[in-house]
Design a protein around this motif. Structure first.
Motif, PDB file in Angstrom:
ATOM      1  N   ALA A 203       0.811  -1.222   0.000  1.00  0.00           N
ATOM      2  CA  ALA A 203       0.000   0.000   0.000  1.00  0.00           C
ATOM      3  C   ALA A 203       0.844   1.271   0.000  1.00  0.00           C
ATOM      4  O   ALA A 203       0.374   2.330  -0.419  1.00  0.00           O
ATOM      5  CB  ALA A 203      -0.928   0.008   1.210  1.00  0.00           C
ATOM      6  N   ALA A 204       2.083   1.171   0.454  1.00  0.00           N
ATOM      7  CA  ALA A 204       2.934   2.363   0.511  1.00  0.00           C
ATOM      8  C   ALA A 204       3.383   2.802  -0.879  1.00  0.00           C
ATOM      9  O   ALA A 204       3.642   3.987  -1.101  1.00  0.00           O
ATOM     10  CB  ALA A 204       4.147   2.102   1.392  1.00  0.00           C
ATOM     11  N   TYR A 205       3.478   1.857  -1.819  1.00  0.00           N
ATOM     12  CA  TYR A 205       4.061   2.179  -3.126  1.00  0.00           C
ATOM     13  C   TYR A 205       3.126   1.899  -4.296  1.00  0.00           C
ATOM     14  O   TYR A 205       3.325   2.421  -5.386  1.00  0.00           O
ATOM     15  CB  TYR A 205       5.359   1.382  -3.327  1.00  0.00           C
ATOM     16  N   HIS A 206       2.125   1.054  -4.093  1.00  0.00           N
ATOM     17  CA  HIS A 206       1.215   0.703  -5.172  1.00  0.00           C
ATOM     18  C   HIS A 206      -0.103   1.453  -5.015  1.00  0.00           C
ATOM     19  O   HIS A 206      -0.365   2.064  -3.989  1.00  0.00           O
ATOM     20  CB  HIS A 206       1.000  -0.811  -5.211  1.00  0.00           C
ATOM     21  N   ARG A 207      -0.952   1.386  -6.049  1.00  0.00           N
ATOM     22  CA  ARG A 207      -2.173   2.194  -6.071  1.00  0.00           C
ATOM     23  C   ARG A 207      -3.386   1.339  -6.432  1.00  0.00           C
ATOM     24  O   ARG A 207      -3.275   0.256  -7.018  1.00  0.00           O
ATOM     25  CB  ARG A 207      -2.029   3.339  -7.078  1.00  0.00           C
ATOM     26  N   ILE A 208      -4.552   1.870  -6.115  1.00  0.00           N
ATOM     27  CA  ILE A 208      -5.818   1.193  -6.398  1.00  0.00           C
ATOM     28  C   ILE A 208      -6.216   1.414  -7.859  1.00  0.00           C
ATOM     29  O   ILE A 208      -6.091   2.521  -8.383  1.00  0.00           O
ATOM     30  CB  ILE A 208      -6.930   1.732  -5.478  1.00  0.00           C
ATOM     31  N   THR A 209      -6.695   0.355  -8.497  1.00  0.00           N
ATOM     32  CA  THR A 209      -7.193   0.460  -9.882  1.00  0.00           C
ATOM     33  C   THR A 209      -8.703   0.259  -9.971  1.00  0.00           C
ATOM     34  O   THR A 209      -9.313   0.640 -10.963  1.00  0.00           O
ATOM     35  CB  THR A 209      -6.513  -0.572 -10.788  1.00  0.00           C
ATOM     36  N   GLU A 210      -9.297  -0.355  -8.957  1.00  0.00           N
ATOM     37  CA  GLU A 210     -10.749  -0.556  -8.960  1.00  0.00           C
ATOM     38  C   GLU A 210     -11.228  -0.788  -7.544  1.00  0.00           C
ATOM     39  O   GLU A 210     -10.544  -1.434  -6.736  1.00  0.00           O
ATOM     40  CB  GLU A 210     -11.132  -1.750  -9.835  1.00  0.00           C
ATOM     41  N   VAL A 211     -12.404  -0.260  -7.230  1.00  0.00           N
ATOM     42  CA  VAL A 211     -13.015  -0.475  -5.923  1.00  0.00           C
ATOM     43  C   VAL A 211     -14.436  -0.978  -6.137  1.00  0.00           C
ATOM     44  O   VAL A 211     -15.155  -0.509  -7.013  1.00  0.00           O
ATOM     45  CB  VAL A 211     -13.008   0.815  -5.074  1.00  0.00           C
TER      46      VAL A 211
END
Length: 486
Positions: A25-33
């Motif tokens: 979570a510190a370096y990656h990002r959300i693509t869908e919720v």
């Protein structure tokens, strides 16, 4: 939790699933919720959205989820829909404050929860919720089964999903799983299991309650401080949250561990891309900061190795600090003291019928080497190098073979390199010396050009030898040029 609360079945729940560009979570990002809202066992709302992660989605993630860079290019950024997502995760404003905390439900819930909290934190928004992990709930209700991943849960409970590995599809499965449990598990049993999972891993009252939410699930290093700011302990883990909370588990019977836990008043941490970064940072911190409860680290000047004699046959104990990298490549073992080195060599000699006298390990009562044979030869446990029955060249060859498992590894790279861990971290090393970790090009350029005396760090050596043996194909960057090698 009182007896009455233990049998209250949660009624207001939001089932959440995220797709992301990676696992940290510190370096990656959300693509869908994807969110499914359930009240009193009935689905009242479903919602989902693609999200532009503002970075590239790796090919293997595209293949796994089916979400491509083209699909998210025109999607809103998280900042643009953060208020809407927060609204979906909370109760309508018309309800009383006590009713505004629906339970956050997810499979391996801390993953999804950590990603959402991190995204909100980037916007200076504080989001927290009571978290119910369906992996832990399944384990508690069905301990006889070894697997509790979502596919195993679906197969076991005859659940279906038309969009597996998509956010809303997986969130729907979690809602279906909860409905299945409500129908098949006695209500008191389900309520008790849910309340135990919800209340697990609570921190003691003398630490901030929000800390349990803040702790990330990923790898990193952490520090414990007492009320006066004194550093008590430095540790590392592949899961910071699990490890830190484990220090405060009630079942600890070790008196020293209990004493340490009772003194802690502040905790901080640094997330890393993987376990290698956590090990390197922990070793660096312990040497530099000398925490109270960590084992004292021997200085480099206190470490010794066995170096072949330049003239004659045998080996001698030499301080590692007195040797350069080229000389170390021909040495054997790392020992914390001369006493440890002599004991190790003595044990090896006896196990291989080597001569203690030839190895200068046997002396008279006056501290001098005695004349004649060694004591082991008289007992039939030496092949006679001390009396000329075994050629010294043969004895030395057997010594080298006996020590071969201790032979220090040569530096396996052409010079200063950056070992890549994850997508964003580069650990810069030079001949068994750790110079630092870079996450940005500017940091990498600075570490690449830093003047550094080539040496040998015992802790870094041990960490890297173990890691490289398990990860021989790690990507590395030769800092003499711009070529990525693997």
């Amino acid at each position: 939790m009182d007896a009455a609360e233990a049998f209250l079945l949660p009624q207001d729940l939001v089932f959440v699933d995220l797709e992301t560009t990676g696992g940290n979570a510190a370096y990656h990002r959300i693509t869908e919720v994807g969110i499914v809202r359930m009240e009193s066992g009935e689905v009242v709302e479903e919602w989902s959205s693609l999200i532009n992660p503002e970075c590239r989605i790796p090919p293997y993630i595209e293949s796994f989820t089916g979400i491509t860079n083209e699909m998210v290019a025109g999607a809103p950024r998280f900042a643009e829909i953060a208020a809407l997502v927060l609204e979906k995760l909370q109760a309508p404003p018309a309800l009383s404050p006590a009713q505004r905390a629906p339970i956050f439900v997810a499979h391996n819930a801390r993953f999804d929860y950590a990603f959402l909290r991190t995204e909100f934190r980037r916007l200076d928004v504080n989001f927290s919720a009571r978290v119910l992990c369906t992996v832990k709930l399944s384990r508690r209700l069905f301990p006889e089964y070894p697997r509790h991943n979502l596919d195993a849960v679906m197969e076991r409970h005859q659940l279906t999903c038309t969009e597996r590995h998509r956010a809303l599809g997986d969130a729907r499965v979690l809602g279906d799983f909860w409905s299945k449990l409500r129908g098949e598990v006695p209500e008191e049993e389900l309520a008790a299991a849910a309340q135990i999972v919800l209340g697990a891993n609570k921190l003691p009252a003398y630490l901030p309650p929000e800390l349990a939410d803040e702790l990330p699930e990923g790898p990193g290093v952490y520090r414990f401080f007492d009320g006066d700011g004194a550093l008590l302990y430095i540790g590392r883990s592949a899961s910071l949250r699990t490890r830190v909370l484990g220090h405060f588990a009630a079942e600890h019977s070790d008196a020293k561990e209990q004493k340490k836990a009772q003194q802690v008043r502040r905790i901080d941490w640094v997330e890393t891309a993987g376990v290698l970064g956590a090990q390197l940072k922990e070793a660096e911190w312990i040497k530099a900061q000398k925490p109270l409860y960590n084992k004292r680290v021997k200085s480099q000047s206190d470490s010794f190795t066995l170096k072949p004699l330049e003239q004659g046959y045998g080996v001698q104990l030499v301080a590692i600090a007195d040797l350069d990298a080229a000389e170390l490549a021909g040495c054997f073992g790392v020992f914390h003291s001369q006493k440890d080195g002599r004991k190790a060599l003595t044990d090896i000699a006896r196990a291989h019928s080597l001569c203690l006298k030839i190895l200068a390990l046997e002396h008279s009562d006056f501290g001098e080497q005695s004349a004649g044979s060694c004591a082991a030869y008289q007992l039939g446990k030496c092949k006679g190098a001390c009396v000329g029955k075994e050629p010294l060249m043969l004895h030395n060859a057997r010594l080298q073979m006996a020590l071969s498992s201790l032979k220090l590894k040569p530096w396996p790279f052409p010079g200063r390199v950056a070992l890549q861990e994850g997508r964003f971290e580069y650990h810069v090393l030079d001949h068994w010396m750790y110079l630092g970790t870079a996450r940005f090009e500017e940091e990498l350029a600075e570490l690449a050009s830093t003047q550094w005396h080539a040496g040998f760090d015992v802790d870094v050596y041990r960490i890297l030898v173990r890691f490289l043996a398990k990860n021989p194909k790690i990507e590395w960057h030769d800092l003499r040029d711009s070529t990525i090698r693997s």
